[in-house]
Scaffold this motif. Sequence first.
Motif, short mmCIF file in Angstrom:
data_model
loop_
_atom_site.label_atom_id
_atom_site.label_comp_id
_atom_site.label_asym_id
_atom_site.label_seq_id
_atom_site.Cartn_x
_atom_site.Cartn_y
_atom_site.Cartn_z
N ILE A 177 0.82 -1.21 0.00
CA ILE A 177 0.00 0.00 0.00
C ILE A 177 0.85 1.26 0.00
O ILE A 177 0.46 2.30 -0.52
N SER A 178 2.06 1.17 0.55
CA SER A 178 2.91 2.36 0.64
C SER A 178 3.58 2.69 -0.68
O SER A 178 4.11 3.78 -0.86
N SER A 223 0.35 3.35 6.24
CA SER A 223 0.46 4.54 5.39
C SER A 223 -0.90 5.09 4.99
O SER A 223 -1.03 6.28 4.70
N SER A 224 -1.92 4.22 4.96
CA SER A 224 -3.30 4.66 4.67
C SER A 224 -4.23 3.80 5.51
O SER A 224 -5.06 3.06 5.00
N ILE A 225 -4.10 3.93 6.84
CA ILE A 225 -4.74 2.99 7.75
C ILE A 225 -6.26 3.00 7.64
O ILE A 225 -6.91 1.96 7.64
N ASP A 226 -6.86 4.19 7.51
CA ASP A 226 -8.33 4.28 7.44
C ASP A 226 -8.84 3.63 6.16
O ASP A 226 -9.82 2.88 6.18
N GLN A 227 -8.18 3.93 5.06
CA GLN A 227 -8.60 3.38 3.77
C GLN A 227 -8.42 1.87 3.75
O GLN A 227 -9.28 1.12 3.28
N ALA A 228 -7.28 1.39 4.25
CA ALA A 228 -7.02 -0.04 4.30
C ALA A 228 -8.07 -0.76 5.15
O ALA A 228 -8.54 -1.85 4.78
N ALA A 229 -8.44 -0.16 6.27
CA ALA A 229 -9.43 -0.77 7.16
C ALA A 229 -10.79 -0.88 6.49
O ALA A 229 -11.46 -1.92 6.55
N VAL A 230 -11.21 0.19 5.82
CA VAL A 230 -12.52 0.19 5.15
C VAL A 230 -12.57 -0.87 4.06
O VAL A 230 -13.52 -1.65 3.96
N VAL A 231 -11.54 -0.91 3.22
CA VAL A 231 -11.52 -1.85 2.10
C VAL A 231 -11.43 -3.30 2.60
O VAL A 231 -12.15 -4.19 2.14
N ALA A 232 -10.53 -3.55 3.57
CA ALA A 232 -10.35 -4.90 4.09
C ALA A 232 -11.62 -5.42 4.75
O ALA A 232 -12.02 -6.57 4.55
N GLU A 233 -12.27 -4.56 5.53
CA GLU A 233 -13.51 -4.99 6.20
C GLU A 233 -14.60 -5.31 5.19
O GLU A 233 -15.33 -6.30 5.33
N ALA A 234 -14.73 -4.48 4.15
CA ALA A 234 -15.75 -4.72 3.13
C ALA A 234 -15.50 -6.03 2.39
O ALA A 234 -16.43 -6.81 2.13
N ILE A 235 -14.24 -6.29 2.05
CA ILE A 235 -13.91 -7.53 1.33
C ILE A 235 -14.19 -8.75 2.21
O ILE A 235 -14.79 -9.73 1.77
N ALA A 236 -13.76 -8.69 3.48
CA ALA A 236 -13.97 -9.82 4.38
C ALA A 236 -15.45 -10.08 4.63
O ALA A 236 -15.88 -11.24 4.74
N TYR A 237 -16.24 -9.02 4.68
CA TYR A 237 -17.67 -9.16 4.95
C TYR A 237 -18.40 -9.80 3.77
O TYR A 237 -19.26 -10.66 3.93
#
Length: 494
Positions: A177-178, A223-237
């Motif tokens: 991501i960085s 490096s983009s913690i908020d964006q990574a969290a949103v995308v990862a959570e959506a994919i996992a869900y």
Amino acid sequence: MTVLQFDEFEMDTQSRSLKRCGGEVRLGSRAFDLLAALASRPGEVLSKAELMEAAWPETHVEESSLRVNIVALRKALDDGTGSKMIENVAGRGYTFTMPVKKLGGHRHQSTASKTDPLPGAYSRLIGREQLVDRWASEMDFGISTIVGQGGIGKTCVAIQIAREIQDAYDAVYYVDISARQHAPLSPLSAALKSGDVTPSTIQKAIDSLFGKTILVVLDGCESSIDQAAVVAEAIAYHNPNVAILATSREPLGIIGENVLHLSGLTIPAENERVTDVTSFAGIELFADRVSLVAEEFAIEGPRGLELAAQIVRKTDGNPLAIELAASRVADLGLENLVLSLDRPLRALRRGNRTSHPRQQTLRANLDWSFDLLDGTMQTVFARLSIFEGEFTRDMALELTGCEMEFCEFEEAIDGLVVKSLLCGQLNSGLYSLPRLVREYAKEKLTSSLITERDFAIVSDASVRRENGYHKSQNAAIVPSRASQAVFTPVGRAA
């Protein structure tokens, strides 16, 4: 061109490369020469004199140099089963035990291969074998995040775990991501790296992963913690057949996240006697990397082990710091390196040119973490450098919280712990800055980022501590006598 094939290895003697399952295996030049000599005559016993002539044709060296390089070879070739490809024949020499197939330069290249997007392994992973095996066995669908301070080896561990379990998935995706490359991005990379994450980009990432069992490695999420969290959570869900393995200096902070904390390599305690290079993973890593860049400084004998122990202690067992220290051995020597590490930010300033910029020097690595802090956390972080050892939250509040709201102070302390810059011991309620991190924080305390008014606050608190830590107007709690004993007062940081 001669290519030697044995077990999972392929050795090109002309280009001087050794590959294992397609991935590069790094060897020092002497170790490569020894392996070429042994593998070219499998089953034969080569005398020590023959091997020393093959690796040091015009140089007289001690027999200990041969032993050190044989040990390095055995470690590089180890398949985890305990078997040895290179056996010692008492009183005679060494023999290569594996069958070897010799190929010419026009060998057939298979066109069928499994796509592997994971970065290559540029060096042997040391001191993490059992941890990797355990975490790999526990990996499941959902989200797992390897968390630790900069340079601790999160990426190397994640990639090794992915390599061990990749055959259980239909596909593997790796996203750094960085890295902001300008090449065309996949839907997954676009969702993670685009400046503005939208429902559309997230949906495209989700759709691109449907229909398969997939392992996704998300590297450098801080490096983009908020964006990574949103995308990862959506994919996992939305994709129950996707396993996500992330690396970050702080947890993603999402539902169902399995946080795996990665600490430093084992190092000897102060004044602890070391009898073998492999006794502590930190020393083993240092010795291995020294053998790659400065073979003449092989770590052996009581004095060499003592110096290596001092060096790794001054690195806190941080793998990046250890590798940077090893890179300075050729021009400083072991004795001078020990002394130079009293100023680690100056000494550990030379890394691999091809590494990510944040991994090329110790200062750059810490800059990366510091720049991700907000202003309040930066100020608290710098002021905490006045503590030479452990301290309590109340002591930190008295020192750093004089001009901020209590909730701001609490968020700053918690944030520094979460971001792996401050070590917190939950059972004892004590905190501390790792040695290398504290050296960096001391510099920030004297930099233009911290005002003269901040200096006055820190200096005033220091004087009160030296005079018995009397309660000040702004201090809500006076530390107990026991808590006063856990640190050594120091003067104004230099």
